[in-house]
Design a protein around this motif. Structure first.
Motif, mmCIF file in Angstrom:
data_model
loop_
_atom_site.group_PDB
_atom_site.id
_atom_site.type_symbol
_atom_site.label_atom_id
_atom_site.label_comp_id
_atom_site.label_asym_id
_atom_site.label_seq_id
_atom_site.Cartn_x
_atom_site.Cartn_y
_atom_site.Cartn_z
ATOM 1 N N ALA A 183 9.621 -19.988 -13.282
ATOM 2 C CA ALA A 183 9.975 -21.405 -13.422
ATOM 3 C C ALA A 183 11.262 -21.525 -14.245
ATOM 4 C CB ALA A 183 8.824 -22.157 -14.077
ATOM 5 N N PRO A 184 12.411 -21.609 -13.563
ATOM 6 C CA PRO A 184 13.679 -21.668 -14.305
ATOM 7 C C PRO A 184 13.910 -23.031 -14.957
ATOM 8 C CG PRO A 184 14.002 -21.010 -11.990
ATOM 9 C CD PRO A 184 12.620 -21.555 -12.115
ATOM 10 N N GLY A 185 14.680 -23.004 -16.034
ATOM 11 C CA GLY A 185 15.162 -24.235 -16.653
ATOM 12 C C GLY A 185 16.624 -24.440 -16.319
ATOM 13 N N LEU A 186 17.451 -24.625 -17.356
ATOM 14 C CA LEU A 186 18.886 -24.867 -17.155
ATOM 15 C C LEU A 186 19.593 -23.530 -16.967
ATOM 16 C CD1 LEU A 186 19.541 -27.464 -20.003
ATOM 17 C CD2 LEU A 186 19.137 -27.931 -17.575
ATOM 18 N N ILE A 187 19.813 -23.163 -15.725
ATOM 19 C CA ILE A 187 20.456 -21.866 -15.457
ATOM 20 C C ILE A 187 21.797 -22.101 -14.750
ATOM 21 C CG2 ILE A 187 20.204 -19.558 -14.476
ATOM 22 C CD1 ILE A 187 17.959 -20.064 -16.453
ATOM 23 N N LEU A 188 21.739 -22.525 -13.501
ATOM 24 C CA LEU A 188 22.959 -22.814 -12.731
ATOM 25 C C LEU A 188 22.932 -24.279 -12.303
ATOM 26 C CD1 LEU A 188 23.173 -19.843 -10.166
ATOM 27 C CD2 LEU A 188 24.561 -20.183 -12.232
ATOM 28 N N VAL A 213 21.497 -16.219 -15.115
ATOM 29 C CA VAL A 213 20.843 -15.697 -13.898
ATOM 30 C C VAL A 213 20.131 -14.382 -14.227
ATOM 31 C CG1 VAL A 213 21.266 -14.783 -11.590
ATOM 32 C CG2 VAL A 213 22.401 -16.883 -12.332
ATOM 33 N N GLU A 214 20.723 -13.596 -15.129
ATOM 34 C CA GLU A 214 20.093 -12.325 -15.536
ATOM 35 C C GLU A 214 18.695 -12.532 -16.109
ATOM 36 O OE1 GLU A 214 20.215 -9.079 -15.226
ATOM 37 O OE2 GLU A 214 21.724 -9.669 -13.783
ATOM 38 N N ASP A 215 18.483 -13.688 -16.784
ATOM 39 C CA ASP A 215 17.145 -13.963 -17.333
ATOM 40 C C ASP A 215 16.130 -14.133 -16.198
ATOM 41 O OD1 ASP A 215 18.066 -14.012 -20.032
ATOM 42 O OD2 ASP A 215 18.841 -16.041 -19.698
ATOM 43 N N THR A 220 11.765 -11.737 -12.898
ATOM 44 C CA THR A 220 11.271 -11.332 -11.574
ATOM 45 C C THR A 220 10.901 -9.849 -11.573
ATOM 46 O OG1 THR A 220 12.718 -12.997 -10.595
ATOM 47 C CG2 THR A 220 11.855 -11.298 -9.112
ATOM 48 N N LEU A 221 11.763 -9.028 -12.150
ATOM 49 C CA LEU A 221 11.467 -7.588 -12.199
ATOM 50 C C LEU A 221 10.223 -7.331 -13.038
ATOM 51 C CD1 LEU A 221 15.016 -5.969 -12.546
ATOM 52 C CD2 LEU A 221 13.592 -6.113 -10.500
ATOM 53 N N PHE A 222 10.056 -8.097 -14.119
ATOM 54 C CA PHE A 222 8.851 -7.947 -14.943
ATOM 55 C C PHE A 222 7.606 -8.192 -14.096
ATOM 56 C CE2 PHE A 222 5.429 -9.691 -17.461
ATOM 57 C CZ PHE A 222 5.336 -8.801 -18.520
ATOM 58 N N LEU A 223 7.628 -9.270 -13.322
ATOM 59 C CA LEU A 223 6.428 -9.621 -12.542
ATOM 60 C C LEU A 223 6.158 -8.622 -11.413
ATOM 61 C CD1 LEU A 223 6.838 -13.497 -12.447
ATOM 62 C CD2 LEU A 223 5.045 -12.202 -13.634
#
Ligand SMILES: NC(=O)c1ccc[n+]([C@@H]2O[C@H](COP(=O)([O-])OP(=O)(O)OC[C@H]3O[C@@H](n4cnc5c(N)ncnc54)[C@H](OP(=O)(O)O)[C@@H]3O)[C@@H](O)[C@H]2O)c1
Length: 243
Positions: A183-188, A213-215, A220-223
């Motif tokens: 669930a992204p917040g303020l990214i792009l 974007v790296e966050d 995603t990689l964590f999950l």
């Protein structure tokens, strides 16, 4: 708890010609994952992403599908299986965004967002679970699924629905298939807006800054790597959903 070695796995990333989907597709390739790059209109960018993925020594393919069409997502998993022979991971990053406030929401606008943001990832996740029968799905949500906002209303309805679908899919297809959300917040900023709209909102974010974007890539990689997580939503938002 095991950390999954992704080397040699195969992923489908939707909306991977540009922006977040592209970054995730490239990061998976660095991990040794073969990637099917889905796109709708960005054919040139998808080919560029696929070419860049191939420089990592893994395989890549491009697959086109317009999720705005009623049957647009149907059969996509089967097409990837025909190309790649196998599929281990699905990252549903494609999305669409209408800025409608509550008094501006229309039936047509809602349906257009529902088709891309909720129905398509649901169909893809279900086809993946039924045709492959094991693996991992990550659905892209929005941190504002938590709480209440009267801005971007039909968009948020569709993301809230996808969050609910994520939980249901996680329950229905466990233990073979794990289904989680980011669930992204303020990214792009949205593609047609400049960054000033996001910068105006930074003051509401407990960590007082935008994310990168790296966050989203690392969440995603964590999950996908941590195989004791299912039905989980990772808020990548500097704590914004807590407000
Ligand atoms: N960026 C952020 O800060 C942010 C914040 C909250 C949530 N999110 C969510 O995170 C995900 C990725 O964000 P993003 O900013 O990279 O998204 P985006 O740039 O708005 O959209 C990603 C891709 O979705 C695809 N798409 C749009 N309409 C489609 C359709 N009818 N059929 C198939 N594909 C379609 C597009 O592919 P083509 O270009 O090939 O047409 C587009 O490149 C999205 O689900 C978004 O809602 C992002």
């Amino acid at each position: 708890m095991g950390l999954v070695n992704l080397q040699g796995q195969t992923a489908l990333v939707t909306g991977a010609g540009k922006r977040v989907g592209r970054a995730i597709a490239l990061a998976l390739a660095v991990e040794g994952v073969n990637v099917a790059v889905h796109y709708s209109r960005s054919a040139t960018e998808a080919e560029q992403t696929a070419a860049e993925i191939a420089t990592q020594g893994v395989q890549s393919w491009t697959v086109q599908a317009d999720f705005g069409q009623p049957q647009g997502a149907v059969g996509l998993v089967g097409r990837v299986l025909e190309l790649a022979g196998v599929l281990d991971l699905v990252i549903n990053s494609a999305g669409t965004f209408l800025p409608h406030r509550l008094d501006e929401v229309t039936w047509e606008g809602y349906l257009a967002e529902f088709a891309v943001n909720a129905w398509a990832p649901f169909v893809i996740s279900r086809e993946f679970a039924e045709q492959v029968g094991r693996g991992c799905v990550v659905n892209f949500l929005d941190c504002r699924i938590h709480g209440h906002s009267v801005a971007h209303v039909s968009y948020l309805w569709t993301k809230q629905l996808l969050a609910e679908m994520t939980t249901m899919l996680a329950l229905r297809y466990a233990p073979q298939v794990r289904v989680n959300g980011v669930a992204p917040g303020l990214i792009l900023a949205p593609p047609d807006e400049d960054d000033s709209a996001l910068d105006r909102l930074v003051g509401q974010v407990p960590l007082k800054r935008r994310g990168e974007v790296e966050d989203l890539v690392s969440a995603t990689l964590f999950l996908v790597k941590n195989d004791y997580f299912t039905g989980q939503v990772l808020y990548v938002d500097g704590g914004w959903h807590l407000k």
